[in-house]
Scaffold this motif. Structure first.
Motif, PDB file in Angstrom:
ATOM      1  N   ASP A  80      15.125  12.308  38.047  1.00  0.00           N
ATOM      2  CA  ASP A  80      15.497  11.374  39.106  1.00  0.00           C
ATOM      3  C   ASP A  80      16.082  12.134  40.290  1.00  0.00           C
ATOM      4  O   ASP A  80      15.786  11.849  41.442  1.00  0.00           O
ATOM      5  CB  ASP A  80      16.461  10.303  38.588  1.00  0.00           C
ATOM      6  N   GLU A  81      16.880  13.172  39.975  1.00  0.00           N
ATOM      7  CA  GLU A  81      17.470  13.963  41.061  1.00  0.00           C
ATOM      8  C   GLU A  81      16.382  14.701  41.823  1.00  0.00           C
ATOM      9  O   GLU A  81      16.365  14.751  43.038  1.00  0.00           O
ATOM     10  CB  GLU A  81      18.434  15.004  40.494  1.00  0.00           C
TER      11      GLU A  81
ATOM     12  N   ALA B 298       5.329  19.911  37.954  1.00  0.00           N
ATOM     13  CA  ALA B 298       4.080  19.145  37.893  1.00  0.00           C
ATOM     14  C   ALA B 298       4.369  17.670  37.667  1.00  0.00           C
ATOM     15  O   ALA B 298       3.761  16.795  38.295  1.00  0.00           O
ATOM     16  CB  ALA B 298       3.196  19.689  36.767  1.00  0.00           C
ATOM     17  N   LEU B 299       5.332  17.390  36.803  1.00  0.00           N
ATOM     18  CA  LEU B 299       5.675  16.001  36.494  1.00  0.00           C
ATOM     19  C   LEU B 299       6.249  15.293  37.729  1.00  0.00           C
ATOM     20  O   LEU B 299       5.847  14.173  38.068  1.00  0.00           O
ATOM     21  CB  LEU B 299       6.670  15.996  35.325  1.00  0.00           C
ATOM     22  N   VAL B 300       7.154  15.977  38.396  1.00  0.00           N
ATOM     23  CA  VAL B 300       7.757  15.390  39.606  1.00  0.00           C
ATOM     24  C   VAL B 300       6.678  15.137  40.667  1.00  0.00           C
ATOM     25  O   VAL B 300       6.635  14.074  41.295  1.00  0.00           O
ATOM     26  CB  VAL B 300       8.859  16.335  40.162  1.00  0.00           C
ATOM     27  N   THR B 301       5.780  16.099  40.837  1.00  0.00           N
ATOM     28  CA  THR B 301       4.696  15.960  41.824  1.00  0.00           C
ATOM     29  C   THR B 301       3.798  14.785  41.472  1.00  0.00           C
ATOM     30  O   THR B 301       3.436  13.973  42.330  1.00  0.00           O
ATOM     31  CB  THR B 301       3.852  17.256  41.866  1.00  0.00           C
ATOM     32  N   ALA B 302       3.448  14.690  40.182  1.00  0.00           N
ATOM     33  CA  ALA B 302       2.528  13.632  39.748  1.00  0.00           C
ATOM     34  C   ALA B 302       3.141  12.255  39.969  1.00  0.00           C
ATOM     35  O   ALA B 302       2.470  11.336  40.456  1.00  0.00           O
ATOM     36  CB  ALA B 302       2.189  13.831  38.273  1.00  0.00           C
ATOM     37  N   VAL B 303       4.417  12.110  39.636  1.00  0.00           N
ATOM     38  CA  VAL B 303       5.084  10.818  39.838  1.00  0.00           C
ATOM     39  C   VAL B 303       5.122  10.509  41.341  1.00  0.00           C
ATOM     40  O   VAL B 303       4.815   9.388  41.766  1.00  0.00           O
ATOM     41  CB  VAL B 303       6.506  10.831  39.218  1.00  0.00           C
TER      42      VAL B 303
ATOM     43  N   GLY C 171       7.797  28.331  32.137  1.00  0.00           N
ATOM     44  CA  GLY C 171       6.847  27.273  31.768  1.00  0.00           C
ATOM     45  C   GLY C 171       7.473  25.905  31.951  1.00  0.00           C
ATOM     46  O   GLY C 171       6.850  24.983  32.489  1.00  0.00           O
ATOM     47  N   ARG C 172       8.702  25.785  31.526  1.00  0.00           N
ATOM     48  CA  ARG C 172       9.401  24.509  31.653  1.00  0.00           C
ATOM     49  C   ARG C 172       9.580  24.129  33.131  1.00  0.00           C
ATOM     50  O   ARG C 172       9.371  22.977  33.508  1.00  0.00           O
ATOM     51  CB  ARG C 172      10.750  24.610  30.943  1.00  0.00           C
ATOM     52  N   ALA C 173       9.937  25.120  33.960  1.00  0.00           N
ATOM     53  CA  ALA C 173      10.136  24.840  35.395  1.00  0.00           C
ATOM     54  C   ALA C 173       8.819  24.386  36.037  1.00  0.00           C
ATOM     55  O   ALA C 173       8.790  23.443  36.843  1.00  0.00           O
ATOM     56  CB  ALA C 173      10.677  26.087  36.097  1.00  0.00           C
ATOM     57  N   LEU C 174       7.722  25.031  35.675  1.00  0.00           N
ATOM     58  CA  LEU C 174       6.418  24.660  36.241  1.00  0.00           C
ATOM     59  C   LEU C 174       5.989  23.275  35.764  1.00  0.00           C
ATOM     60  O   LEU C 174       5.496  22.463  36.554  1.00  0.00           O
ATOM     61  CB  LEU C 174       5.360  25.697  35.840  1.00  0.00           C
ATOM     62  N   ALA C 175       6.183  22.999  34.475  1.00  0.00           N
ATOM     63  CA  ALA C 175       5.776  21.694  33.930  1.00  0.00           C
ATOM     64  C   ALA C 175       6.611  20.578  34.563  1.00  0.00           C
ATOM     65  O   ALA C 175       6.094  19.505  34.897  1.00  0.00           O
ATOM     66  CB  ALA C 175       5.947  21.691  32.417  1.00  0.00           C
ATOM     67  N   ARG C 176       7.883  20.843  34.750  1.00  0.00           N
ATOM     68  CA  ARG C 176       8.779  19.857  35.358  1.00  0.00           C
ATOM     69  C   ARG C 176       8.330  19.581  36.806  1.00  0.00           C
ATOM     70  O   ARG C 176       8.285  18.440  37.246  1.00  0.00           O
ATOM     71  CB  ARG C 176      10.196  20.428  35.324  1.00  0.00           C
TER      72      ARG C 176
END
Ligand SMILES: CC(C)(COP(=O)(O)OP(=O)(O)OC[C@H]1O[C@@H](n2cnc3c(N)ncnc32)[C@H](O)[C@@H]1OP(=O)(O)O)[C@@H](O)C(=O)NCCC(=O)NCCS
Length: 184
Positions: free
Chosen positions: A176-177, A104-109, A97-102
């Motif tokens: 950021d990475e 999603a966040l990277v994609t959205a930014v 879940g954490r990997a998917l949410a992360r």
């Protein structure tokens, strides 16, 4: 396990995944996810959402273990994305879940969204832990907003991630990475 953008090859496995979920989990997604036409329209690029899955093994038709979507809102909220996330009950608690949410966040930014929101039932400890760990904070509490399968009323929390405000926080969780740039 890699997170990959939803494609035509994942449709049957994604339908199997949605159909195997308990009804209460399906309420988090809202769309008619057990309808084959709906899922196929997503895979062929329909709608305003980005959708990702994790698939077992190398075969794109393999079993889906988790799904995340970011739906861009419209009109005066077109800078906002709404996240929907679900992991197979059998696979919970292992970081998926954490990997998917992360992701999603990277994609959205990367797509230029400046605010993300997610709706979480107030007692759901794992979802709260997951999103607050990625810089989401409580923005609204909707009392008695959800009726569960037993008919009990439950509170719904709207969590939000403001990209500008949490820019430096994002650097601390390694986003950021993932974005390939220095955000601090
Ligand atoms: C919320 C959900 C996606 C979490 O998926 P998951 O794969 O179990 O999540 P993870 O294994 O990455 O765990 C995420 C965090 O929750 C914590 N956690 C996991 N299970 C937990 C539990 N039963 N109680 C409390 N915390 C828990 C983990 O410790 C982890 O925190 P950490 O990274 O700080 O250690 C999953 O439970 C789910 O699909 N729920 C139904 C749908 C839903 O609520 N979606 C969210 C709103 S759209």
């Amino acid at each position: 396990m890699d997170v990959v953008e939803l494609g035509e090859a994942h449709c049957d496995a994604l339908l199997r995944f949605f159909r195997s979920l308990p009804e209460e989990d399906l309420t988090f997604i809202e769309e008619q996810v057990t309808d084959p036409d709906v899922v196929r329209s997503w895979a062929s690029g329909g709608g305003s959402a980005r959708r990702f899955v994790t698939v077992d093994g190398d075969d794109p038709g393999g079993d889906v273990a988790g799904y995340v979507a970011i739906r861009r809102l419209t009109g005066w909220s077109s800078h906002v994305g709404e996240v929907r996330l679900v992991v197979s009950p059998a696979r919970r608690g292992s970081g998926l879940g954490r990997a998917l949410a992360r992701h999603a966040l990277v994609t959205a930014v990367g797509d230029g969204l400046t605010k993300l929101v997610v709706e979480v039932v107030a007692e759901q400890g794992s979802a709260l832990a997951l999103f607050t760990g990625l810089g989401f904070t409580g923005e609204a509490l909707l009392r008695d907003h959800v009726r569960d399968r037993e008919g009990q009323l439950r509170d719904l929390m709207v969590l939000a991630h403001h990209v500008d405000e949490t820019w430096s926080g994002m650097a601390t969780v390694g986003l950021d990475e993932a974005l390939g740039q220095d955000l601090s």
